[in-house]
Scaffold this active site. Structure first.
Site, PDB file in Angstrom:
ATOM      1  N   ARG A  88       0.694  -1.326  -0.130  1.00  0.00           N
ATOM      2  CA  ARG A  88      -0.076  -0.078   0.162  1.00  0.00           C
ATOM      3  C   ARG A  88       0.749   1.277   0.014  1.00  0.00           C
ATOM      4  O   ARG A  88       0.377   2.264  -0.662  1.00  0.00           O
ATOM      5  CB  ARG A  88      -0.773   0.025   1.197  1.00  0.00           C
ATOM      6  CG  ARG A  88      -1.933  -1.102   0.920  1.00  0.00           C
ATOM      7  CD  ARG A  88      -2.894  -0.768  -0.191  1.00  0.00           C
ATOM      8  NE  ARG A  88      -3.657  -1.992  -0.501  1.00  0.00           N
ATOM      9  CZ  ARG A  88      -3.591  -3.073  -1.261  1.00  0.00           C
ATOM     10  NH1 ARG A  88      -2.626  -2.962  -2.276  1.00  0.00           N
ATOM     11  NH2 ARG A  88      -4.460  -3.935  -1.458  1.00  0.00           N
ATOM     12  N   GLU A  91       1.897   1.658  -3.364  1.00  0.00           N
ATOM     13  CA  GLU A  91       0.826   2.039  -4.152  1.00  0.00           C
ATOM     14  C   GLU A  91       0.776   3.693  -3.794  1.00  0.00           C
ATOM     15  O   GLU A  91       0.358   4.258  -4.884  1.00  0.00           O
ATOM     16  CB  GLU A  91      -0.599   1.484  -3.717  1.00  0.00           C
ATOM     17  CG  GLU A  91      -1.696   1.629  -4.375  1.00  0.00           C
ATOM     18  CD  GLU A  91      -2.997   0.987  -3.917  1.00  0.00           C
ATOM     19  OE1 GLU A  91      -3.902   0.860  -4.807  1.00  0.00           O
ATOM     20  OE2 GLU A  91      -3.083   0.664  -2.744  1.00  0.00           O
ATOM     21  N   SER A 114      15.216  14.815   2.395  1.00  0.00           N
ATOM     22  CA  SER A 114      16.038  13.944   3.078  1.00  0.00           C
ATOM     23  C   SER A 114      15.617  12.792   3.546  1.00  0.00           C
ATOM     24  O   SER A 114      14.756  12.767   4.338  1.00  0.00           O
ATOM     25  CB  SER A 114      17.182  14.719   3.973  1.00  0.00           C
ATOM     26  OG  SER A 114      18.016  13.684   4.435  1.00  0.00           O
TER      27      SER A 114
END
Length: 147
Positions: A88, A91, A114
């Site tokens: 996820r 995704e 960073s």
């Protein structure tokens, strides 16, 4: 013996003793997020931190030294993660990555966020429709320089 052996021992001991990452972090003196990454082999411990972890997880002097070796970072076995929770996140980056990039560049200019000068906070957020996961990522902005 290698760093992965130490990580596996830490996880095994955590499970068998019912230890929480938050309780480990309090003894180490760092956030639960950073401490968990350390215990999972993604960060480098100081000698004092390694000694503390040694006491918690029953690590030998040699195993404590492995905690102080700079690790090879990146813990996923495949380029596209197969674990549903980690997928996820993949995704999210696939769907929203260009949006995140665009908005960071609009606000800060040409550069990066960073992952070294970085912090993370994960909290449970109560919600009547079902609890939510609240994740805050905070990284220093590093502009590209001209030369």
């Amino acid at each position: 013996m290698n760093r992965m052996d130490v990580t596996e021992k830490i996880i095994s001991t955590k499970v068998s003793k019912g230890i929480t990452w938050e309780s480990v972090a309090k003894k180490v003196g760092e956030s639960k997020e950073w401490t968990t990454a350390l215990c999972l082999g993604q960060m480098t411990a100081s000698a004092a931190q390694a000694k503390t972890l040694g006491k918690i997880f029953g690590l030998s002097a040699e195993e404590q030294k492995w905690l102080q070796v700079v690790p090879y970072k990146g813990s996923l076995a495949t380029a596209v993660p197969t674990d549903p929770l980690i997928y996820r996140w993949y995704e999210i980056v696939n769907v929203y990555g260009t949006t995140i990039k665009e908005l960071i560049h609009e606000e800060f200019g040409d550069g990066i966020m960073s992952a070294i000068d970085f912090s993370m906070d994960i909290q449970r957020q109560a919600d009547p429709k079902g609890d939510r996961v609240n994740v805050v990522l905070s990284g220093k902005f590093l502009p590209y320089k001209t030369y």
